[in-house]
Design a protein around this motif. Structure first.
Motif, short mmCIF file in Angstrom:
data_model
loop_
_atom_site.label_atom_id
_atom_site.label_comp_id
_atom_site.label_asym_id
_atom_site.label_seq_id
_atom_site.Cartn_x
_atom_site.Cartn_y
_atom_site.Cartn_z
N GLY A 31 -0.89 14.49 6.70
CA GLY A 31 -1.55 13.25 7.09
C GLY A 31 -1.25 12.09 6.16
N THR A 32 -1.13 12.36 4.87
CA THR A 32 -0.85 11.30 3.90
C THR A 32 0.50 10.65 4.18
N ALA A 33 1.51 11.47 4.42
CA ALA A 33 2.83 10.95 4.78
C ALA A 33 2.74 10.17 6.09
N GLY A 34 1.90 10.65 7.00
CA GLY A 34 1.71 9.96 8.27
C GLY A 34 1.17 8.55 8.09
N ILE A 35 0.19 8.40 7.20
CA ILE A 35 -0.37 7.07 6.94
C ILE A 35 0.69 6.17 6.30
N GLN A 36 1.44 6.74 5.36
CA GLN A 36 2.47 5.94 4.70
C GLN A 36 3.46 5.38 5.71
N VAL A 37 3.97 6.22 6.60
CA VAL A 37 4.97 5.73 7.56
C VAL A 37 4.31 4.82 8.58
N ALA A 38 3.05 5.07 8.93
CA ALA A 38 2.34 4.19 9.87
C ALA A 38 2.23 2.78 9.31
N LEU A 39 1.97 2.67 8.02
CA LEU A 39 1.89 1.36 7.38
C LEU A 39 3.23 0.64 7.46
N ARG A 40 4.30 1.37 7.22
CA ARG A 40 5.63 0.76 7.35
C ARG A 40 5.88 0.31 8.79
N LEU A 41 5.44 1.11 9.74
CA LEU A 41 5.67 0.80 11.15
C LEU A 41 4.96 -0.48 11.58
N VAL A 42 3.82 -0.79 10.96
CA VAL A 42 3.10 -2.03 11.35
C VAL A 42 3.50 -3.21 10.47
N GLY A 43 4.45 -3.00 9.56
CA GLY A 43 5.00 -4.12 8.81
C GLY A 43 4.54 -4.28 7.38
N VAL A 44 3.87 -3.27 6.82
CA VAL A 44 3.43 -3.38 5.42
C VAL A 44 4.63 -3.26 4.48
N LYS A 45 4.76 -4.23 3.59
CA LYS A 45 5.88 -4.26 2.64
C LYS A 45 5.34 -4.25 1.20
N ALA A 46 6.24 -4.03 0.27
CA ALA A 46 5.87 -4.02 -1.15
C ALA A 46 5.20 -5.34 -1.52
N GLY A 47 4.08 -5.24 -2.23
CA GLY A 47 3.36 -6.42 -2.68
C GLY A 47 2.33 -6.93 -1.69
N ASP A 48 2.30 -6.37 -0.48
CA ASP A 48 1.28 -6.75 0.50
C ASP A 48 -0.05 -6.12 0.15
N GLU A 49 -1.11 -6.60 0.80
CA GLU A 49 -2.43 -6.00 0.65
C GLU A 49 -2.85 -5.31 1.94
N VAL A 50 -3.62 -4.25 1.78
CA VAL A 50 -4.15 -3.49 2.91
C VAL A 50 -5.65 -3.31 2.72
N LEU A 51 -6.42 -3.74 3.71
CA LEU A 51 -7.87 -3.59 3.65
C LEU A 51 -8.25 -2.17 4.02
N THR A 52 -9.12 -1.56 3.23
CA THR A 52 -9.59 -0.22 3.54
C THR A 52 -10.96 -0.03 2.91
#
Length: 380
Positions: free
Chosen positions: A74-95
């Motif tokens: 699941g952890t790898a799944g979240i990582q790739v999901a973030l990339r799929l929606v456009g998360v890049k290095a230096g961005d912020e993610v609300l959680t």
């Protein structure tokens, strides 16, 4: 509340044993051995095989989504999901701050920065009001998306986690995020089989992610799934998680950085056999939850139940004690008597690697952190 002996006895009665009672263990009562032997007989035990394909189709059906991608966890799944929606290095993610560490780690793996916001008391998951308040104070819409006025960084995703299988208030959360043009990635690792207003969790955000770790409601030892209703995103996810290999009869052609996040066919075989039993597992756990609810109500202890318009899978069942003193006594007494109980997680900003991340006051999260305890929840 000081005497928890009756609680210990009640739990032992539910599991009909005086031996050690774990928090959550898998139940293998279907085609697990048959399918595993089949993978060995066919020699397709690695990341290519019929069970991987079957697993993906089963997950599409269960989650009512257009595309499912089998992944290693699941952890790898979240990582790739973030990339799929456009998360890049230096961005912020609300959680949310009240979550298992994998949620925050997956954000960090993308070289993004988590922002830890409060949860709702009723769901124990990310609060739409907390997200709205944060964005009203710090959000700023630019032509290319939402930015944090305080840090200057772009906010490129929001990751709610369905705590213990209880769905967050998804409609409200997605509505807030839509205003600010922030895609929602559902961390549905714990919520396979849960529903929000008749919709499976994982199906309402841009992408959803599930876990099949050894302690989940359905397990294949390790494993995960990424699901989406955006077929293009799903196909990109399959490509990225299988080393970004371009199809060719014999050449090794890779045209961008991908991941070896593939689920082996052995694990998929186990997952398929487990998924065939999901409805029975859910029924069994919901029955146990009702018995717990009735018992704890008579004891004056708050047993956590699903919110209106939702159907929880009751993956890990939990009680809410009056205060931290009672919580600690409950934990000490039950574990000393071979009934496994665990506190809810430490808030993410208490961990050294996330101590400097931006956050709100987390009033509800801190209240729950001191009071929530998981109790044995295995399928009986």
């Amino acid at each position: 509340m000081g005497d928890f002996n009756s609680v210990i006895q009640f739990i032992k009665d539910q599991y009909k044993t005086d031996n050690f009672i774990p928090l959550h263990v898998p139940k293998f009562g279907g085609n697990e051995k048959k399918y595993l032997l089949d993978t060995i007989d066919t020699t397709f035990v690695s990341s290519v095989g019929a069970y991987v394909d079957q697993f993906e189709l089963m997950m599409q059906s269960i989650t009512k989504t257009q595309k499912a991608v089998a992944v290693v966890n699941g952890t790898a799944g979240i990582q790739v999901a973030l990339r799929l929606v456009g998360v890049k290095a230096g961005d912020e993610v609300l959680t949310q701050a009240l979550t298992f560490v994998a949620t925050a780690n997956a954000i960090a793996y993308q070289n993004a920065i988590p922002v830890f916001l409060d949860v709702d008391l009723d769901t124990m998951g990310l609060s739409p009001k907390a997200v709205a308040s944060f964005l009203e104070e710090f959000g700023e819409l630019h032509e290319d998306g939402c930015y944090n006025k305080k840090t200057g960084r772009k906010i490129t995703a929001c990751v709610p986690m369905h705590t213990f299988g209880f769905p967050v208030h998804l409609e409200e959360l997605i509505a807030v995020c839509d205003i600010w043009r922030i895609p929602v990635v559902e961390d549905a690792a714990e919520s396979l089989g849960s529903e929000y207003k008749g919709n499976p969790t994982g199906s309402l955000g841009k992408v959803g992610v599930f876990s099949f770790n050894g302690n989940k409601i359905v397990t294949c030892g390790g494993g995960g799934a990424v699901v989406t209703n955006d077929i293009a995103i799903g196909e990109k996810g399959k490509y990225l998680t299988t080393t970004a290999k371009v199809p060719h009869p014999y050449e090794y052609v890779h045209d961008e950085m991908g991941y070896n996040f593939r689920m082996p066919n052995l694990n998929a075989a186990l997952a398929c056999a487990q998924l065939e039993q999901l409805d029975g597992f859910l029924e069994n756990k919901r029955k146990l939850a009702k018995e717990y609810q009735s018992f704890f109500a008579a004891k004056g202890i708050h047993f956590r139940t699903e919110t209106p318009d939702t159907k929880a899978n009751y993956w890990l069942m939990s009680v809410e004690l009056e205060n931290k003193v009672d919580r600690d006594l409950f934990l000490e007494t039950t574990n000393a008597n071979r009934v496994m109980t665990r506190p809810i997680w430490q808030l993410m900003y208490r961990l050294p690697m996330y101590a400097n991340c931006q956050r709100d006051e987390n009033v509800n999260a801190e209240f729950l952190e001191e009071r929530i305890v998981n109790i044995p929840s295995s399928v009986r």
